[in-house]
Scaffold this active site. Structure first.
Site, PDB file in Angstrom:
ATOM      1  N   SER A  95       3.303  -3.216  -9.344  1.00  0.00           N
ATOM      2  CA  SER A  95       2.155  -2.583  -9.971  1.00  0.00           C
ATOM      3  C   SER A  95       0.984  -3.562 -10.142  1.00  0.00           C
ATOM      4  CB  SER A  95       2.594  -1.988 -11.311  1.00  0.00           C
ATOM      5  OG  SER A  95       1.578  -1.240 -11.912  1.00  0.00           O
TER       6      SER A  95
ATOM      7  N   ASP B 293      -6.074 -10.517   0.016  1.00  0.00           N
ATOM      8  CA  ASP B 293      -7.059  -9.842   0.864  1.00  0.00           C
ATOM      9  C   ASP B 293      -8.413 -10.552   0.845  1.00  0.00           C
ATOM     10  OD1 ASP B 293      -5.217  -7.986   1.596  1.00  0.00           O
ATOM     11  OD2 ASP B 293      -6.114  -6.299   0.530  1.00  0.00           O
TER      12      ASP B 293
ATOM     13  N   LYS C 164       4.681  -0.767  -5.321  1.00  0.00           N
ATOM     14  CA  LYS C 164       4.220   0.355  -6.140  1.00  0.00           C
ATOM     15  C   LYS C 164       2.698   0.419  -6.076  1.00  0.00           C
ATOM     16  CE  LYS C 164       4.225   2.276 -10.847  1.00  0.00           C
ATOM     17  NZ  LYS C 164       2.796   2.199 -11.195  1.00  0.00           N
TER      18      LYS C 164
END
Length: 578
Positions: free
Chosen positions: A300, A311, A325
Site C-alpha cells: 500500500s 519511477d 496492493k
C-alpha cells in the site's frame, strides 16, 4: 448447528441479492430500481425467517455475517466496521489511543492465556514494571484466564488518566503473583522506532507504519541524521510496513523531490473521479543518495513511496518484490455509527503503472482472484527511461534472496521457546551489552539448547508424513518389494530428527531470534532493530552499492542498449503511455 446453517443461508441471500446482478454485467440489474427490489426481497425473506424459523435468530450476528460474506466476495480491503470495532481503526490512522502501552499475545502452548509480550519504552506499562512473559490473571476484579486477546485489549484500553489494576503471574521469580496499578495515558505509536548511523556512513531510518505522525517523524530523522558529517547516504527501510495513510506516503516522497512533483493519480469507476496528487511542501534534500528497502510485507503506502521514488529515479530500491496492493480505500458513514471502508479507486504511480497484483473482478474457478501472468505485464518507463513493469508490486533494482525459514527455527519462534528463554535469561541477568556490542555467545546458545525439553519440542512431521504417503502410493502401484521396503527403512532412519544437531545446523538463524527477544527485555524495539542492522543482508547490499564508485548513478541512469537489443526493440509493441 441450525443457527450456523441460517447464518450461511442469510449470507447467500445477500450475495444473491446484491452481488450477482453486478457480476452478470446487466446494466438494468444495477440500477436503483433493481437494487431496491433485491433489498426488498432480502428484507421480506429475513422477516419471514425471523417470524417462522424454529429457533431464535441472533439478528446482529446473522446480519453482520451476511455483510461480511458479501464484502469478502468483492475484495479483502472493503469491510464493515461497527461502532464497537472502530477503536483499532482509529489507532491505525491516527497512531494514538488511550491505554497502558504494551503489546499482548494469546498463547495456546504451555500455560494458556494472554501475556504481556512487550511494553513500549516509557509507557505506563513499562513504568509500572510489567515485563514480557507476564501472564495476565486479573483485570480489576475480573478473572481473564479464559479471555481472548481482543477482550483483554478492550479492557486495558480506556480514557487517559483512568486507572486499571492488573494481577499477573511472572515466571522465574520467587514472588510470582504481582499486582500493579496503572494510570492509562494517551499512547502515541511511534512510526519511526529507530533511526541512526549504520556502517559509519549510512543514515538509516526504519518506518513501521504510515499514520498521521509518519511524515513529520521521517523529516525529523532526516534532519537529525544530516547533522552528522559522516552521513553520506540515506536508507529508508519499509520492510514489513503494511502501509496506512496515502497522504502520509505523498508527504514522505515530498521530502526527497521538488515541490509540485506528481506522485500518483487515482482513478475510480468513472472519469470524473480521477485525481492527481502532487507534493505540496519544500523538500528536505533532493540530492543525497537514497535507498529504499522493501520486501513482501511492504504494501500500500509503502509501495507508493518506493514506487514513486523508483519511477522518479530518486532512489534505488533494494530487497525483494513488494506485496502488490494498488487500491485506495475511503470510509463512508453508516447508520448507528457504523463505517464502511470501501475501495474507491486504483492508484497509478509516476510512470503510469498500476502495481496491483490480484484482479478481484475476475475470479478463478475456485473463487480466488486472478493474477496477471508475467508475459502479459506491460512495460513502463521511469523519468530517466529505465524499464519498469506494471502489476505484481514493486520489483527492486537490486534483488536480495532471503533464506527460507527452516521448520526448526519456525517452531522455536511459533512455540515461544526463544521468547520464554529470553524471559528466563532477563530474570537472571541485570544487564547486557548495548545493541551495538551484544552477541549470542557460545554460553548463551548452549544455555538455550539445555533449556529446550526434547520431549516437549513440537517437530512438524512433514517428512514422515510425506514418506508415509509415498509408501502408500508405492504399494498401490505395485512397487513394494524387499528392496524398496529396505530403501524406505533406510530413508526413514536418515530423516529421523536429531534435535541437538538441528539446533547446531540452524544456529545462525536461531541466534537472530534469541538476540531479538533478549534485547527486547533491555532495550525495547529500538534495540532489536539496531542489532539487526549490523548483520542484515539487505543493509549490507545497500552499503555495497554505495561503496562502489558510480554504482548508484549507474543504476538510476538509462541503460545504453546494445545493437542486438536495439534491433529487438524495434519489433516490440509501442511502449505504454505515461
Amino acid at each position: 448447528m441450525k443457527k450456523a446453517l441460517f447464518t450461511k443461508f442469510a449470507a447467500a441471500v445477500v450475495l444473491a441479492a446484491l452481488v450477482v446482478p453486478t457480476a452478470m454485467g446487466d446494466k438494468n440489474d444495477n440500477n436503483i430500481a433493481s437494487v431496491s427490489r433485491n433489498l426488498d426481497v432480502f428484507n421480506t425473506l429475513y422477516k419471514e425467517l425471523n417470524a417462522f424459523y424454529v429457533d431464535t435468530i441472533n439478528a446482529k450476528k446473522s446480519i453482520e455475517t451476511a455483510i461480511g460474506a458479501m464484502l469478502d466476495d468483492i475484495d479483502p480491503y472493503t469491510e464493515y466496521i461497527p461502532a464497537s470495532q472502530q477503536d483499532e481503526f482509529r489507532t491505525i490512522t491516527t497512531g494514538e489511543y488511550g491505554g497502558i502501552g504494551s503489546y499482548i499475545m494469546q498463547r495456546k502452548s504451555g500455560k494458556n492465556g494472554v501475556y504481556i509480550s512487550g511494553p513500549y519504552k516509557d509507557s505506563p506499562a513499562a513504568k509500572a514494571g510489567l515485563r514480557p512473559g507476564d501472564r495476565i490473571i486479573m483485570i480489576d476484579n475480573d478473572s481473564v484466564l479464559t479471555w481472548s486477546s481482543d477482550s483483554v485489549s478492550a479492557h486495558l484500553k480506556g480514557q487517559p488518566n483512568t486507572k486499571v489494576r492488573l494481577v499477573v503471574e511472572r515466571p522465574w521469580v520467587d514472588d510470582s503473583i504481582i499486582t500493579v496499578n496503572i494510570t492509562r495515558e494517551k499512547i502515541t505509536v511511534d512510526p519511526v522506532p529507530y533511526y541512526g548511523v549504520v556502517h559509519g556512513c549510512i543514515g538509516y531510518i526504519n518506518l513501521s507504519t504510515f499514520n498521521e505522525h509518519s511524515a513529520q517523524q521521517v523529516k525529523d530523522a532526516i534532519i537529525e541524521l544530516k547533522k552528522n558529517p559522516d552521513v553520506k547516504f540515506l536508507a529508508l527501510d519499509l520492510r514489513g510496513n503494511g502501509g496506512g495513510l496515502m497522504e502520509s506516503a505523498i508527504q514522505i516522497v515530498g521530502h526527497f523531490v521538488p515541490k509540485g512533483t506528481q506522485v500518483l493519480v487515482t482513478r475510480g469507476r468513472d472519469k470524473q473521479s480521477e485525481k492527481t496528487y502532487k507534493t505540496t511542501a519544500e523538500p528536505v534534500d533532493t540530492q543525497i543518495p537514497l535507498a529504499v528497502l522493501i520486501d513482501g510485507g511492504s504494501a500500500s503506502s509503502s509501495e507508493i513511496t518506493a514506487g514513486a521514488l523508483q519511477d522518479l529515479d530518486r532512489a534505488v530500491v533494494i530487497g525483494s518484490r513488494s506485496f502488490g496492493k494498488g487500491l485506495v480505500q475511503s470510509t463512508r458513514p453508516l447508520p448507528y455509527d457504523g463505517l464502511l471502508k470501501v475501495t474507491i479507486a486504483k492508484y497509478y504511480i509516476p510512470s503510469g503503472r498500476l502495481i496491483q497484483e490480484l484482479d478481484y473482478s475476475h475470479r478463478n474457478e475456485d473463487g480466488t482472484a486472478k493474477t496477471i501472468p508475467d508475459s502479459a505485464l506491460r512495460v513502463f518507463y521511469t523519468a530517466a527511461g529505465r524499464e519498469v513493469r506494471e502489476g505484481h508490486g514493486i520489483t527492486p533494482d537490486i534483488k536480495v534472496d532471503y533464506p527460507e525459514l527452516t521448520r526448526v527455527v519456525y517452531n522455536i519462534v511459533r512455540d515461544h521457546w526463544a521468547f520464554d528463554f529470553a524471559t528466563k535469561y532477563a530474570s537472571q541477568h541485570e544487564s547486557i551489552p548495548d545493541p551495538a556490542h551484544f552477541e549470542v555467545t557460545d554460553e548463551i546458545f548452549n544455555e538455550f539448547k539445555a533449556f529446550i525439553d526434547p520431549e516437549k519440542f513440537n517437530y512438524d512431521k512433514v517428512c514422515e508424513q510425506g514418506l508415509e504417503a509415498l509408501k502408500k502410493l508405492a504399494k498401490a502401484e505395485g512397487y513394494m518389494n524387499d528392496s524398496t521396503t529396505a530403501a524406505f527403512d533406510h530413508l526413514e532412519k536418515m530423516l529421523k530428527h536429531d534435535l541437538d544437531n538441528d539446533l547446531d545446523i540452524n544456529r545462525k538463524e536461531i541466534n537472530k531470534a534469541l538476540a531479538q527477544e533478549i534485547l527486547d527485555r533491555y532495550y525495547y524495539n529500538k534495540g532489536q532493530i539496531e542489532y539487526m542492522t549490523r548483520n542484515d543482508e539487505t543493509v549490507g547490499k545497500t552499503l555495497e552499492m554505495f561503496a562502489k564508485p558510480g554504482e548508484y548513478e549507474r543504476i538510476l541512469s538509462k541503460p545504453v542498449p546494445s545493437e542486438e537489443n536495439t534491433a529487438k526493440k524495434t519489433k516490440k509493441t509501442p511502449k505504454a503511455k505515461r
